[in-house]
Design a protein around this motif. Structure first.
Motif, mmCIF file in Angstrom:
data_model
loop_
_atom_site.group_PDB
_atom_site.id
_atom_site.type_symbol
_atom_site.label_atom_id
_atom_site.label_comp_id
_atom_site.label_asym_id
_atom_site.label_seq_id
_atom_site.Cartn_x
_atom_site.Cartn_y
_atom_site.Cartn_z
ATOM 1 N N ILE A 99 1.031 -1.230 0.097
ATOM 2 C CA ILE A 99 -0.030 -0.114 -0.062
ATOM 3 C C ILE A 99 0.749 1.274 0.112
ATOM 4 O O ILE A 99 0.497 2.142 -0.772
ATOM 5 C CB ILE A 99 -1.076 -0.135 1.230
ATOM 6 N N PHE A 100 1.616 1.089 1.128
ATOM 7 C CA PHE A 100 2.428 2.715 1.117
ATOM 8 C C PHE A 100 4.023 2.444 0.560
ATOM 9 O O PHE A 100 4.662 3.671 0.486
ATOM 10 C CB PHE A 100 2.757 2.850 2.513
ATOM 11 N N ARG A 125 -6.822 14.456 3.364
ATOM 12 C CA ARG A 125 -6.603 14.550 1.849
ATOM 13 C C ARG A 125 -6.636 13.056 1.334
ATOM 14 O O ARG A 125 -5.671 13.036 0.348
ATOM 15 C CB ARG A 125 -5.191 15.532 1.594
ATOM 16 N N ASN A 126 -7.322 12.097 1.707
ATOM 17 C CA ASN A 126 -7.120 10.915 1.099
ATOM 18 C C ASN A 126 -6.129 9.908 1.145
ATOM 19 O O ASN A 126 -5.733 9.221 0.258
ATOM 20 C CB ASN A 126 -7.678 10.974 -0.371
ATOM 21 N N ARG A 127 -5.096 10.414 2.113
ATOM 22 C CA ARG A 127 -3.933 9.621 2.001
ATOM 23 C C ARG A 127 -4.470 8.273 2.524
ATOM 24 O O ARG A 127 -5.214 8.270 3.689
ATOM 25 C CB ARG A 127 -2.909 10.319 3.055
ATOM 26 N N ILE A 179 -15.466 -0.460 6.330
ATOM 27 C CA ILE A 179 -14.590 0.575 6.110
ATOM 28 C C ILE A 179 -13.730 0.396 5.113
ATOM 29 O O ILE A 179 -13.493 1.059 4.396
ATOM 30 C CB ILE A 179 -13.959 0.815 7.637
ATOM 31 N N GLN A 214 -14.651 -0.573 2.311
ATOM 32 C CA GLN A 214 -15.167 -0.100 1.140
ATOM 33 C C GLN A 214 -14.974 1.270 0.872
ATOM 34 O O GLN A 214 -15.246 1.958 -0.118
ATOM 35 C CB GLN A 214 -16.700 -0.237 1.110
ATOM 36 N N ILE A 215 -14.366 2.294 2.040
ATOM 37 C CA ILE A 215 -13.965 3.494 1.621
ATOM 38 C C ILE A 215 -12.819 3.633 0.814
ATOM 39 O O ILE A 215 -11.854 2.922 0.957
ATOM 40 C CB ILE A 215 -13.715 4.249 2.968
ATOM 41 N N ASP A 216 -12.769 4.842 -0.364
ATOM 42 C CA ASP A 216 -11.763 4.776 -0.946
ATOM 43 C C ASP A 216 -10.372 5.058 -0.278
ATOM 44 O O ASP A 216 -10.393 5.665 0.829
ATOM 45 C CB ASP A 216 -11.952 6.027 -1.919
ATOM 46 N N ASN A 217 -9.399 4.204 -0.420
ATOM 47 C CA ASN A 217 -8.191 4.704 0.039
ATOM 48 C C ASN A 217 -8.069 4.130 1.495
ATOM 49 O O ASN A 217 -6.959 4.425 2.390
ATOM 50 C CB ASN A 217 -7.564 6.047 0.138
ATOM 51 N N ALA A 218 -8.972 3.418 1.889
ATOM 52 C CA ALA A 218 -9.006 2.666 3.493
ATOM 53 C C ALA A 218 -9.145 1.325 3.289
ATOM 54 O O ALA A 218 -9.670 0.783 2.368
ATOM 55 C CB ALA A 218 -9.992 3.181 4.291
ATOM 56 N N TYR A 219 -8.059 0.453 3.853
ATOM 57 C CA TYR A 219 -7.848 -0.895 3.570
ATOM 58 C C TYR A 219 -7.812 -1.692 4.926
ATOM 59 O O TYR A 219 -7.357 -1.377 5.932
ATOM 60 C CB TYR A 219 -6.626 -1.192 3.078
#
Lengths: 273, 422
Positions: B177-178, B271-273, B290, B292-297
């Motif tokens: 991811i990072f 800011r969606n990081r 959670i 399903q939220i963009d940018n959250a895993y």
């Protein structure tokens, strides 16, 4: 320089094969070979285009064959530049076959330019053509990186960790690379549009004439401007940025080719065949 | 190859009660190895002892009952009656011994397939043997081949790829991811043991500051101190989501601690990081929606277990490739070993010297066309005699007069001296 052109296509094909092999076998050597073949192919391609330039004295974008060839050349060039900073080895799997595809289409059209027009000369025009092609190539790469991002994101979200999971780099690298491509592409596109307008002023006496090509270029520019704005202002990164990069390529392709085939206007000789 | 013997026990053949009896400390091992080598039946020896295995790799003298002696040796040094562990012992001879050692070093015989420590342990065992001069030509060669094969397997197969423990799997996902984990901030919710392990791995990847939220603040502070972090209250978790990147939760809470709206609200401020939630608590602490939220895993314990299982299966597939490499290496070692016999070495030596002399004479005679056939025959005769005389002493030496019990060493030297193996 038909021979250099054919050599370039063959080398790009071999490069594609090496990259595909790399995709499946994952030996670093294959990816290096792919990159090397691409570089040699690019050199041949440059010779071929340079020859046409030297022979006629204007940038060879006088018919569809030449335009497509130039596009492929710009994409490879942009990829090689990108590789200097962001080493996304797997991106070659997208780039190499893409240029082979473009060049194979190019070979279907006659090489001989129809009555080259004298208008294709001058420094502003040269700047216009070079920056527009380079910018478009950067946007094409951004879309490719965007596809890789979506694949990898789906792998991680769905927890399937399929074929691509270990083959693709981190989301962060893909996102940063896509962003860098968009910034470069946007800068080049801006310079390209300005120089085009200056050239139009010299040629026709006015900067803007509401020609479909001009209108769609403006739409493309606005699209990418919005893309950058939402990213910087409200942090649209990741999936949304990737989707926008892919949609952007669609808009770009329409401006680049669609306008010529479906609408009319200047830039016509650009896609003659 | 019957002189080569491997005798030992491991986690598959012996229960922990027996294995722990055979734990050699470094000093123990040195003393034991010295003792073992004092036995005239043993020509060469290496002792490998890890928490999962103890193995003796031996080259025995002729007609010696080395296996019996080795068993006695194990019983005596550790003072365990032989009948307690005799059934757990495995004995490999010749090729099988070489194959077993290759497999051990390549981590094909490990409890966790592909774990990387074993090669280092084999290297340590060998270093000790060289220091005590208990290894000779055959084991030197065998161990060097072992390191070569193990290294090749590690680079050419995916035997060591991908994490096979929960905490490593979490770190591996975080890297996907990072990218770089350097400076990424970590929030621990609850202070479970598994969470600590995961944090250790993350800190190993040079992550940034650590925050600890725990029900009892005291315990949270203790843990935070250990990682030079900051303890926070449970109510502060949501605002802290703005700062941190990786969240590890392991509380005993019966209800979700973080829900979708909490995270949705914070994403805009971030800011969606990306945010990566590692939920190792059962019941779960983090609402799975959670994810399903963009940018959250969000990965829970089952997801991570699944990752680990998949990776283990991958390693097992790679192990098949590794065995193929080992097969080839065993054949090569056997060929080397067989050449290390008297007759082939003498033959090769004669062929080499004779061949050199012949080609030189032929060249010289070619430049002297005026010689009569008689002269030529004389020169050739002289050449033959010289070769014979040169080879006489080395041949006698190799046949046994001079090699005082250390014939393989002499053979090895002879082969290298005359470059007979090319």
């Amino acid at each position: 320089m038909q021979i250099a052109f054919i050599a370039a296509i063959l080398l790009y094909m071999l490069s594609s094969a090496a990259y595909f092999a790399y995709l499946f076998i994952q030996r670093d050597r294959l990816q290096q070979i792919g990159g090397l073949l691409l570089m040699v192919g690019f050199a041949c391609h440059t010779v071929s285009i340079g020859w046409a330039f030297a022979a006629t004295g204007h940038v060879p974008v006088n018919n569809l064959h030449e335009t497509l060839s130039m596009t492929a050349w710009a994409v490879v060039g942009a990829f090689l530049v990108l590789n200097l900073k962001f080493r996304i080895k797997i991106l070659g799997v997208y780039v190499a076959p893409l240029v082979v595809f473009i060049l194979l289409i190019a070979t279907q059209f006659p090489r001989e330019p129809l009555q080259p027009q004298n208008m294709l000369k001058g420094i502003w025009l040269l700047v216009h053509i070079i920056t527009i092609f380079a910018g478009d190539a950067a946007f094409a790469l951004a879309a490719g990186v965007g596809v890789l991002y979506l694949l990898q994101e789906r792998n991680i979200k769905a927890k399937t960790r399929g074929f691509f999971f270990k083959r693709l780099p981190s989301l962060d690298l893909l996102d940063t690379t896509g962003y860098a491509c968009i910034v470069c592409g946007f800068t080049l596109l801006t310079i390209g549009l300005i120089s085009g307008m200056v050239y139009a002023k010299i040629l026709w006496g006015r900067f803007w004439s509401w020609d479909p090509k001009e209108v769609w270029s403006a739409i493309t520019w606005i699209f990418y401007a919005v893309h950058l704005h939402v990213r910087l202002a409200i942090g649209w990164r990741g999936r949304r940025a990737a989707v926008m990069a892919i949609v952007g390529l669609g808009v770009l392709l329409f401006t680049f080719l669609g306008v010529n085939f479906l609408l009319s206007g200047h830039h016509g000789q650009f896609t003659q065949y | 190859m019957d002189k080569l013997i491997l005798i030992g026990l491991n986690h598959k053949t012996a229960p922990i009660e027996i294995r722990e009896c055979f734990a050699f400390s470094d000093e123990d091992a040195r003393a034991a190895l010295a003792l073992l080598c004092a036995d005239p039946a043993i020509e060469e020896a290496v002792l490998l002892s890890t928490c999962n295995r103890v193995e003796l790799i031996l080259v025995t003298g002729r007609n010696a009952n080395a296996i019996e002696k080795a068993k006695q040796f194990l019983a005596r040094t550790k003072q365990v009656p032989l009948e307690h562990f005799d059934a757990s012992l495995y004995i490999h001879r010749g090729e099988a011994a070489a194959r077993h050692l290759f497999r051990v070093a390549a981590s094909l015989d490990s409890m966790v397939l592909g774990e990387p420590q074993i090669l280092g342990q084999v290297k340590t065992a060998y270093r000790m043997a060289t220091e005590l001069r208990s290894s000779g030509v055959i084991l030197n060669r065998l161990l060097h081949r072992t390191f070569f094969v193990a290294k090749r397997i590690r680079t050419e197969t995916g035997i060591g790829d991908h994490a096979v423990s929960i905490s490593y799997a979490a770190v591996e996902l975080a890297r996907k991811i990072f990218g770089d984990l350097e400076g990424k901030k970590v929030l621990l919710i609850g202070a479970g043991e598994m969470a600590e392990l995961a944090v250790e791995h993350l800190i190993h990847n040079r992550t940034g500051s650590v925050f600890v939220a725990n029900r009892t603040f005291q315990r949270g502070m203790e843990l935070a101190d250990r990682y030079h972090g900051t303890a926070i209250h449970l109510e502060e978790i949501v605002p802290h989501l703005q700062k941190v990147d990786i969240i590890i939760s392991s509380t005993g809470s019966q209800d979700y601690i973080l829900r979708t709206p909490d995270v949705k609200g914070i994403m805009r401020h971030r800011r969606n990081r990306p945010l990566f939630f590692i939920d190792i608590a059962v019941p779960r602490n983090i609402d799975p929606r959670i994810n399903q939220i963009d940018n959250a895993y969000v990965y829970d314990i089952d997801d991570l277990t699944q990752v680990v299982d998949d990776n283990i299966q991958d390693r097992q597939r790679e192990a098949v490739k590794a065995d193929r490499i080992i097969d080839a290496a065993v054949v090569q070692f056997r060929q080397w070993y067989e050449r290390l016999d008297v007759v082939p070495t003498i033959k090769a030596l004669h062929a080499k010297v004779r061949g050199l002399a012949h080609s030189e004479v032929a060249r010289t005679l070619g430049q002297l066309p005026h010689l009569t056939p008689h002269d030529q025959a004389a020169i050739e005769k002289m050449m033959e005699a010289t070769v014979k005389k040169i080879l006489h002493d080395p041949t006698q030496f190799l046949k046994g007069d001079g090699c005082h019990g250390d014939r393989s060493n002499s053979l090895d030297v002879a082969r290298r001296l005359f470059k007979l193996d090319d």
